[in-house]
Write an enzyme that holds these catalytic residues in place. Structure first.
Site, PDB file in Angstrom:
ATOM      1  N   VAL A 109       1.697  -5.028   3.096  1.00  0.00           N
ATOM      2  CA  VAL A 109       0.565  -5.591   3.822  1.00  0.00           C
ATOM      3  C   VAL A 109       0.743  -7.107   3.867  1.00  0.00           C
ATOM      4  CG1 VAL A 109      -1.934  -5.858   3.888  1.00  0.00           C
ATOM      5  CG2 VAL A 109      -0.933  -3.746   3.019  1.00  0.00           C
ATOM      6  N   ASP A 151      -8.212  10.703  -1.954  1.00  0.00           N
ATOM      7  CA  ASP A 151      -7.383   9.927  -2.862  1.00  0.00           C
ATOM      8  C   ASP A 151      -8.135   8.724  -3.399  1.00  0.00           C
ATOM      9  OD1 ASP A 151      -5.146   9.362  -4.347  1.00  0.00           O
ATOM     10  OD2 ASP A 151      -4.171   8.195  -2.757  1.00  0.00           O
ATOM     11  N   GLY A 182       0.837  -1.198   0.000  1.00  0.00           N
ATOM     12  CA  GLY A 182       0.000   0.000   0.000  1.00  0.00           C
ATOM     13  C   GLY A 182       0.864   1.236   0.000  1.00  0.00           C
TER      14      GLY A 182
END
Ligand SMILES: *[C@@H]1O[C@H](CO)[C@@H](O)[C@H](O)[C@H]1NC(C)=O
Ligand SMILES: *[C@@H]1O[C@H](CO)[C@@H](O)[C@H](O)[C@H]1NC(C)=O
Ligand SMILES: *[C@@H]1O[C@H](CO)[C@@H](O)[C@H](O)[C@H]1NC(C)=O
Ligand SMILES: *[C@@H]1O[C@H](CO)[C@@H](O)[C@H](O)[C@H]1NC(C)=O
Length: 798
Positions: free
Chosen positions: A525, A610, A520
């Site tokens: 992750v 975003d 990310g």
């Protein structure tokens, strides 16, 4: 059983079986054996004997369906005993059914004569109408069968009241399979308070729909708009009714009040040549009206099914223990009017509202205020949860017929004495000691764990076993060390539980490379498994991350605060296959709902800042999840925009006013959503889109196609199913509306959802879009660029 006179059967041969056309005039009559057929041959009207009935009735049935299915009967309670009936228009303009003695068995019952040239026509909707020959507009119908339903509600029929004429349209069961006379059960609207539909046995309420909450009936969460049906609830000064339409003309469906007291929705299956039951109601014991008495709550997956609202106890503990909850509950502590407060219970079917008072114009805060001030107010709730919570329902009586749902229902705010509220709060702080949290369940099983640079474990906070989860929603967990006391207490406020680092290391196999499932904006992750088998996702703040610790914490905190099924952070590797149009549309809707929640429905006003394909994750069921809250900003309730010096976001998704002037408002997200919609439809990226020299990006191209009236060409050519042209076109138009240059022209997300979901919505013409990447925005710091590859590839899917 009466023998039918045989000689009359001979009469048939003298008449053609169907008199020409769909209408009767004052000079023609319909005899037994003849029928009227609607223009397109959908419905047929004539004499019939339902089931094994020895009698004759004037009825309407589907012409093309081989199993005779009667949807309306004129003379339900006064059958003909032989084949001598005649349906005709009498001189006074009324439709009448006469027997051989010229006795009137049934009449349309008009007191004023309709017109000089009345005709009775069977329409393709199944409506049999009496009107003046010159005028065919619905307003001019002097009488229509749709106003006097039998046991069947056809598409376009109204279930409810004409308040001006006090006409109550409802459906009532037949007595039996072969006796259409009115039986014991009826389904009708009570127009008082907030109108509800009730199922009655004789005059006893046995089931309530709950009030219409702007989206659906609060007690029937299964009843939602889908690709086949459009439900509406109309409430004006003149009329209040429920109705439905079919989206696809080819699907034949009807709603029936059946002889054993169940509502059944049937759909005709052409393949099986039979009716199948699509839906039925009431479903379970909790649907039984007032099952748990006043202030009792019914939960069908509990034993016993009845419990009391918080702050209440069983009125008759003995009966309650014998599983009879009907006596209900009473307050533990009486109200004192001045210092009471409210407890909010979620996912509720609202109590009977026919005795409540409703004000559509109030906000929820005003509603609370008004309830607090009025000593007789027992509870309040929002009257309209479509597009945020608005309107006000106030109960000044016992709360009856409450149940809760796992998914569905709405918040109910119940007045309690201050001392009861205090008891609840002290209960909660003892929970805090265990550092257990959060009313949450991740439905396909991944929890998000954030581990910050500074945030590794704090032994003082203790470690915890996983909480027992009670509701759907996201969960976030923080592992902390060296965090400031402020931070620790702040996270306690949020009820964030803590894990020690060893647990996480064990769960992810020491952050093994095989456990890594993605990258990310902040770092890698990992997927892991806790000792108890719970799957988790662990997000680790990378030292190299372009974002700071603050943004990282911001994200963890936001995810903990936000609960919405379209915001859960789930990862899935399985689905890389091509997305069908249905999938894509569902994804668009899901993202839209997620954004709406952020903008309007959550307790905060949040700008994601975003939104892009890479931040939309799909779970196994292809439900989209908006992720990456690193940049999100919480706004005050009254704040609508702000200016920011640090313009962050992703090139290609930034609205012009934000990219150039740093003006931040929820309309930035709307713009990004518009771009995303166009990308999902076309399967192409906005940035780096080259169709030809002139079009530097997808928005420009989409706008050109729109102006040329060829917007359908935008659709990904790999999509073959063309079932939903109108849906595609609507989505493109909505995408363009969202991407308009001027923020004020862009719709709010609530309108966006409505426009997308409504088949015949009148959409505004889009104005020229803002071309965010075409304006020399060289110095934009498009910082969060790393994309979650899984979803980016899924959405690009080519
Ligand atoms: C009425 O509907 C229920 C629910 O679908 C069904 O179980 C029952 O058999 C129906 N009764 C009749 C007489 O059709
Ligand atoms: C209903 O009861 C079941 C079993 O006790 C429980 O798991 C569920 O959370 C309850 N439902 C609601 C909405 O409270
Ligand atoms: C309190 O609420 C009830 C029910 O809504 C209403 O009938 C009554 O007039 C209200 N009383 C006051 C003082 O506003
Ligand atoms: C419910 O709220 C929506 C969105 O604010 C609005 O469009 C709709 O008209 C409201 N319904 C009623 C009955 O007021």
């Amino acid at each position: 059983m009466k023998e039918l006179p045989l000689r009359l059967l001979l009469v048939f041969t003298f008449f053609s079986p169907s008199i020409a056309g769909d209408s009767l005039t004052s000079t023609t009559s319909l005899l037994d054996g003849q029928t009227l057929v609607s223009t397109s041959g959908i419905f047929e009207l004539g004499f019939c004997s339902p089931g094994d009935s020895p009698y004759r009735y004037v009825g309407i049935w589907y012409k093309k369906i081989p199993v005779q299915t009667i949807v309306w009967i004129a003379n339900r309670a006064s059958p003909l005993t032989d084949y001598t009936g005649v349906l005709t228009i009498r001189k006074d303009g009324n439709l009448v059914l006469l027997n051989s003695m010229a006795e009137v068995l049934w009449t349309s019952g008009l007191t004023v004569s309709a017109s000089n040239n009345p005709i009775a026509q069977l329409l393709d909707s199944g409506n049999f109408v009496l009107r003046a020959e010159e005028s065919s507009s619905p307003e001019s119908f002097a009488w229509q069968s749709f106003d006097y339903p039998s046991d069947t509600l056809l598409p376009g029929m109204k279930l409810g009241w004409n308040l001006k004429t006090s006409l109550n349209r409802y459906i009532s069961s037949w007595k039996s399979f072969d006796d259409p006379s009115p039986g014991s059960y009826s389904f009708r609207m009570d127009p008082h308070g907030s109108p509800e539909l009730f199922l009655y046995r004789e005059s006893t309420k046995i089931h309530a729909s709950g009030p219409w909450n702007g989206l659906q009936f609060s007690g029937i969460p299964q009843l939602k708009p889908n690709e086949f049906f459009r439900f509406s609830f109309i409430s004006t000064q003149d009329e209040v009714y429920y109705t439905y339409e079919m989206n696809k003309g080819s699907v034949v469906s009807r709603l029936v009040m059946n002889t054993s007291g169940q509502l059944q929705r049937f759909v005709w299956s052409a393949a099986k040549q039979a009716w199948s039951v699509f839906w039925s109601d009431p479903k379970d014991q909790c649907d039984h009206y007032a099952e748990c008495g006043p202030f009792g709550v019914c939960n069908s997956s509990q034993a016993p099914i009845c419990s009391c609202l918080t702050g209440f106890q069983p009125k008759s503990p003995q009966e309650w223990n014998l599983r009879d909850g009907s006596a209900g509950c009473v307050r533990i502590t009486p109200l004192d009017c001045k210092r009471d407060g409210f407890v909010t219970v979620g996912n509720m079917k609202l109590p009977d509202t026919t005795i409540a008072s409703v004000d559509e114009s109030m906000s929820l805060d005003e509603c609370r205020e008004s309830c607090s001030k009025n000593c007789s107010c027992r509870a309040y709730a929002s009257a309209n949860i479509s597009g945020g919570e608005s309107g006000c329902i106030i109960w000044a009586t016992d709360l009856i017929d409450i149940r809760n749902f796992v998914d569905g229902g709405q918040d109910l705010h119940v007045r309690l004495a201050a001392s009861e509220l205090a008891k609840m709060n002290s209960g909660r702080s003892s929970d805090n000691k265990k550092v257990v949290i959060v009313n949450v369940l991740i439905f396909s099983g991944l929890l998000l764990l954030g581990i910050g640079g500074c945030c590794i474990l704090n032994k003082k906070c203790g470690t915890t076993s996983l909480p027992s989860f009670s509701r759907r929603g996201p969960a976030a967990y923080l592992a902390k060390e060296h965090c400031s006391n402020d931070e620790i207490s702040a996270s306690k406020e949020l009820d964030l539980p803590f894990f020690d680092l060893e647990t996480i290391v064990a769960a992810t196999n020491n952050f093994a490379i095989e456990s890594k499932i993605g990258e990310g904006g902040f770092g890698p992750v990992y997927q892991g498994k806790l000792n108890n088998g719970q799957d988790i996702a662990v997000k680790k703040l990378s030292e190299k991350s372009s974002q700071g610790l603050d943004e990282f914490k911001n994200e963890v905190v936001l995810i903990a605060k936000l609960q919405h099924r379209n915001l859960v952070r789930l990862l899935d590797e399985g689905k890389r296959s091509l997305l069908s149009w249905q999938n894509r549309f569902a994804i668009i809707m899901g993202i839209g709902r997620g954004l709406l929640y952020l903008h309007q429905d959550s307790r905060f006003r949040i700008i994601h800042r975003d939104l892009k394909a890479g931040n939309v994750l799909l779970d196994r069921e292809m439900n989209p999840k908006i992720s990456d809250f690193g940049m999100a900003r919480i706004f005050g309730d009254d704040q609508t925009h702000a200016r920011t010096r640090k313009v962050v976001g992703t090139y290609g998704y930034m609205s012009p006013e934000y990219a150039m002037d740093g003006i931040l408002s929820i309309k930035l997200d709307v713009f990004s959503f518009g771009v995303l919609v166009l990308e999902i439809i076309s399967g192409k990226r906005n940035k780096g889109f080259y169709q030809s020299e002139q079009h530097s990006n997808l928005i420009t191209y989409a706008w050109k196609l729109w102006k040329e009236g060829k917007s359908f060409e935008l659709l990904d050519e790999s999509l073959e199913d063309l079932h939903s042209i109108s849906e595609v076109l609507r989505s493109i138009q909505v995408g363009l509306l969202c991407a308009q240059e001027q923020p004020r022209d862009r719709p709010m997300m609530s309108s966006v959802i409505m426009m997308l979901a409504t088949e015949n919505a009148a959409l505004p013409e889009p104005k020229e879009p803002g071309f965010s990447s075409g304006r020399g925005l060289v110095d934009i710091k498009a910082s969060i660029q790393s994309v979650n590859y899984l979803t980016a590839t899924t959405l690009q899917a080519r």
